[in-house]
Design a protein around this motif. Structure first.
Motif, PDB file in Angstrom:
ATOM      1  N   SER A   1       0.859  -1.187   0.000  1.00 52.71           N
ATOM      2  CA  SER A   1       0.000   0.000   0.000  1.00 52.71           C
ATOM      3  C   SER A   1       0.893   1.234   0.000  1.00 52.71           C
ATOM      4  N   PRO A   2       1.012   1.920  -1.128  1.00 49.31           N
ATOM      5  CA  PRO A   2       2.054   2.944  -1.257  1.00 49.31           C
ATOM      6  C   PRO A   2       1.746   4.284  -0.602  1.00 49.31           C
ATOM      7  N   PHE A   3       0.481   4.650  -0.440  1.00 51.73           N
ATOM      8  CA  PHE A   3       0.184   6.032  -0.079  1.00 51.73           C
ATOM      9  C   PHE A   3       0.598   6.433   1.337  1.00 51.73           C
ATOM     10  N   PRO A   4       0.477   5.570   2.340  1.00 54.52           N
ATOM     11  CA  PRO A   4       1.047   5.962   3.638  1.00 54.52           C
ATOM     12  C   PRO A   4       2.551   6.210   3.570  1.00 54.52           C
ATOM     13  N   LEU A   5       3.265   5.373   2.818  1.00 54.34           N
ATOM     14  CA  LEU A   5       4.707   5.556   2.673  1.00 54.34           C
ATOM     15  C   LEU A   5       5.018   6.837   1.902  1.00 54.34           C
ATOM     16  N   LEU A   6       4.325   7.073   0.808  1.00 56.68           N
ATOM     17  CA  LEU A   6       4.559   8.284   0.024  1.00 56.68           C
ATOM     18  C   LEU A   6       4.310   9.538   0.851  1.00 56.68           C
ATOM     19  N   ALA A   7       3.243   9.523   1.653  1.00 53.73           N
ATOM     20  CA  ALA A   7       2.939  10.686   2.488  1.00 53.73           C
ATOM     21  C   ALA A   7       4.013  10.896   3.552  1.00 53.73           C
ATOM     22  N   ALA A   8       4.492   9.793   4.139  1.00 57.01           N
ATOM     23  CA  ALA A   8       5.533   9.906   5.163  1.00 57.01           C
ATOM     24  C   ALA A   8       6.826  10.446   4.565  1.00 57.01           C
ATOM     25  N   VAL A   9       7.205   9.957   3.377  1.00 59.82           N
ATOM     26  CA  VAL A   9       8.397  10.468   2.704  1.00 59.82           C
ATOM     27  C   VAL A   9       8.209  11.945   2.357  1.00 59.82           C
ATOM     28  N   ALA A  10       7.025  12.284   1.890  1.00 64.52           N
ATOM     29  CA  ALA A  10       6.745  13.679   1.540  1.00 64.52           C
ATOM     30  C   ALA A  10       6.926  14.612   2.730  1.00 64.52           C
TER      31      ALA A  10
ATOM     32  N   SER B   1      11.781  17.680   0.991  1.00 68.34           N
ATOM     33  CA  SER B   1      11.271  18.941   0.445  1.00 68.34           C
ATOM     34  C   SER B   1      11.515  19.124  -1.046  1.00 68.34           C
ATOM     35  N   LYS B   2      12.424  18.336  -1.641  1.00 69.29           N
ATOM     36  CA  LYS B   2      12.781  18.564  -3.042  1.00 69.29           C
ATOM     37  C   LYS B   2      12.650  17.325  -3.917  1.00 69.29           C
ATOM     38  N   ILE B   3      12.940  16.183  -3.401  1.00 67.49           N
ATOM     39  CA  ILE B   3      13.039  14.974  -4.213  1.00 67.49           C
ATOM     40  C   ILE B   3      11.675  14.545  -4.746  1.00 67.49           C
ATOM     41  N   GLU B   4      11.643  14.081  -6.006  1.00 64.37           N
ATOM     42  CA  GLU B   4      10.407  13.530  -6.556  1.00 64.37           C
ATOM     43  C   GLU B   4      10.092  12.207  -5.850  1.00 64.37           C
ATOM     44  N   ILE B   5       8.808  11.954  -5.664  1.00 66.58           N
ATOM     45  CA  ILE B   5       8.355  10.762  -4.944  1.00 66.58           C
ATOM     46  C   ILE B   5       7.390  10.020  -5.842  1.00 66.58           C
ATOM     47  N   GLY B   6       7.622   8.722  -6.023  1.00 59.68           N
ATOM     48  CA  GLY B   6       6.763   8.034  -6.965  1.00 59.68           C
ATOM     49  C   GLY B   6       6.641   6.546  -6.741  1.00 59.68           C
ATOM     50  N   THR B   7       5.912   5.924  -7.636  1.00 59.28           N
ATOM     51  CA  THR B   7       5.707   4.479  -7.625  1.00 59.28           C
ATOM     52  C   THR B   7       6.092   3.921  -8.982  1.00 59.28           C
ATOM     53  N   GLY B   8       6.452   2.652  -8.976  1.00 62.94           N
ATOM     54  CA  GLY B   8       6.787   2.006 -10.233  1.00 62.94           C
ATOM     55  C   GLY B   8       6.508   0.499 -10.141  1.00 62.94           C
TER      56      GLY B   8
ATOM     57  N   ILE C   1       0.678  16.975   0.489  1.00 64.03           N
ATOM     58  CA  ILE C   1       1.691  16.920   1.549  1.00 64.03           C
ATOM     59  C   ILE C   1       3.079  17.146   0.962  1.00 64.03           C
ATOM     60  N   SER C   2       3.314  16.636  -0.253  1.00 63.41           N
ATOM     61  CA  SER C   2       4.631  16.759  -0.882  1.00 63.41           C
ATOM     62  C   SER C   2       4.866  18.125  -1.515  1.00 63.41           C
ATOM     63  N   GLY C   3       3.818  18.924  -1.643  1.00 63.75           N
ATOM     64  CA  GLY C   3       3.957  20.183  -2.352  1.00 63.75           C
ATOM     65  C   GLY C   3       4.050  20.011  -3.859  1.00 63.75           C
ATOM     66  N   GLY C   4       3.392  18.979  -4.377  1.00 66.85           N
ATOM     67  CA  GLY C   4       3.355  18.766  -5.825  1.00 66.85           C
ATOM     68  C   GLY C   4       4.543  18.009  -6.369  1.00 66.85           C
ATOM     69  N   ARG C   5       5.109  17.082  -5.578  1.00 68.15           N
ATOM     70  CA  ARG C   5       6.277  16.311  -6.031  1.00 68.15           C
ATOM     71  C   ARG C   5       5.946  14.878  -6.417  1.00 68.15           C
ATOM     72  N   LEU C   6       4.675  14.488  -6.362  1.00 69.93           N
ATOM     73  CA  LEU C   6       4.307  13.105  -6.646  1.00 69.93           C
ATOM     74  C   LEU C   6       4.409  12.818  -8.135  1.00 69.93           C
TER      75      LEU C   6
ATOM     76  N   LEU D   1      -1.655  17.297 -10.561  1.00 70.14           N
ATOM     77  CA  LEU D   1      -1.289  15.892 -10.401  1.00 70.14           C
ATOM     78  C   LEU D   1      -1.630  15.079 -11.644  1.00 70.14           C
ATOM     79  N   ARG D   2      -2.719  15.431 -12.309  1.00 70.12           N
ATOM     80  CA  ARG D   2      -3.103  14.706 -13.536  1.00 70.12           C
ATOM     81  C   ARG D   2      -1.968  14.692 -14.559  1.00 70.12           C
ATOM     82  N   ASP D   3      -1.144  15.715 -14.552  1.00 71.89           N
ATOM     83  CA  ASP D   3      -0.055  15.814 -15.520  1.00 71.89           C
ATOM     84  C   ASP D   3       1.205  15.094 -15.062  1.00 71.89           C
ATOM     85  N   ARG D   4       1.135  14.423 -13.901  1.00 66.47           N
ATOM     86  CA  ARG D   4       2.309  13.719 -13.379  1.00 66.47           C
ATOM     87  C   ARG D   4       2.012  12.238 -13.138  1.00 66.47           C
ATOM     88  N   ILE D   5       1.207  11.669 -14.033  1.00 62.73           N
ATOM     89  CA  ILE D   5       0.885  10.244 -13.972  1.00 62.73           C
ATOM     90  C   ILE D   5       1.669   9.529 -15.075  1.00 62.73           C
TER      91      ILE D   5
END
Length: 340
Positions: free
Chosen positions: A58-67, A71-78, A100-105, A179-183
């Motif tokens: 389940s990626p979203f709890p981890l992504l939110a915690a990393v976010a 403050s700068k690094i892109e955060i994603g799934t693959g 939470i990430s400020g648009g880094r997802l 966010l739609r443009d970062r899928i």
């Protein structure tokens, strides 16, 4: 300049030699590695998603915690397997993590890969529609997810709500603009890469794709990336398309590196069969002294074609060693290839 990130499968096992011996270890170490990677100057922290396995799921709890810790690094799934997902709920989860990430997802999704169990999505309560395959179901859910990410109202409001509603139809909240443009779409074939471009998704290509020409893996993958870019241009989308590939790359700079990965230096492409006996080609890994790595990687056509490189990491070896792995690439290899 090339964006460089890491991709973690998030394995754990209760083995004495492993640093990640439980799910808790893996999750907490993933956060710490993302923080360290940002400090190193890495561009992305990406995580694999596998169900019914001792791996990240389940990626979203981890992504939110990393976010929250970066403050700068892109955060994603693959990638997230859309056959298992409720697109509506996923819009809310993804929107929250992105805010939470400020648009880094940078969210990678797909119709899925070979699984640990038979038709695992059925246990999550999902069934393909009549005449639809499970892959069709995954792509249909992906398109619904993309549509709802636009933030356009679609639900009729209750005339007697608990709280006052804005005028008009209601959208899912929280909505994260952009966010739609970062899928991204994880494609294993040329056809699905083109489909991703037509639907305005960026492209993720891993170390596996269907063997569509018999050519070496890196050549086929480079061709896939070029087909994607051509399809994006023909579709007339605003903005530039992005492409990422993943590779296992280890610079052998000390005895520990040579002990772990020295035997992998001469690995070749491999072939196998997945998805109803479709022939697939698996790309080779790279492990060598830095100058030899530079020489070999310069010949990898797909690496040259992609704007983003995701380095697959041995997360079970712990945060400190993986920081060493990543910093060795940045220090000894990337400058020689013009990536830094």
């Amino acid at each position: 300049m090339k964006k460089i990130g890491f991709l973690s499968f998030g394995h754990w096992s209760n083995q004495p030699s492993y640093k990640a011996r439980s799910a808790g270890d893996t999750l907490l170490q993933a956060i710490e590695l993302a923080v360290a990677a940002e400090e190193l100057g890495l561009d992305g922290a990406y995580f694999r998603v596998h169900h019914f396995a001792a791996q990240l799921a389940s990626p979203f709890p981890l992504l939110a915690a990393v976010a929250a810790r970066t403050s700068k690094i892109e955060i994603g799934t693959g990638v997230i397997d859309m056959r298992y997902e409720n697109p509506m709920y996923m819009v809310e989860d993804a929107g929250a993590a992105d805010l939470i990430s400020g648009g880094r997802l940078q969210l990678g999704i797909s119709r899925g890969s070979p699984e640990q169990v038979i038709d695992g999505w059925r246990y999550f309560g999902y069934e393909p529609k009549e005449g639809e395959s499970d892959a069709d179901m995954g792509r249909r859910k992906a398109l619904e997810f993309l549509d709802k990410l636009k933030g356009v109202g679609f639900a009729k409001p209750n005339p007697y709500p608990m709280f006052p509603n804005p005028p008009g139809l209601l959208r899912l909240e929280p909505h994260s603009e952009g966010l739609r443009d970062r899928i991204w779409w994880g494609a294993a074939s040329n056809a699905t890469a083109i489909w991703a471009a037509e639907n305005g998704m960026h492209l993720q290509s891993s170390t596996l794709k269907y063997d569509e020409s018999g050519k070496p893996f890196h050549v086929q993958q480079a061709e896939q990336l070029r087909l994607f870019k051509d399809a994006w241009k023909k579709a007339g989308h605003a903005g530039e398309p992005r492409t990422s590939i993943s590779r296992s790359i280890f610079a052998l700079v000390n005895d520990q590196d040579r002990y772990y990965f020295g035997h992998e230096a001469s690995r070749d492409d491999k072939f196998g069969y997945i998805d109803s006996n479709k022939r697939a080609i698996f790309g080779k890994g790279y492990a060598a002294e830095p100058q030899q790595l530079i020489d070999e990687l310069a010949k990898d056509e797909a690496i040259q074609e992609a704007d983003t490189l995701l380095l697959t990491i041995p997360n079970t070896l712990g945060v400190d060693y993986n920081v060493h792995v990543l910093s060795s690439i940045l220090e000894h290899v990337a400058p020689g290839l013009g990536w830094r």
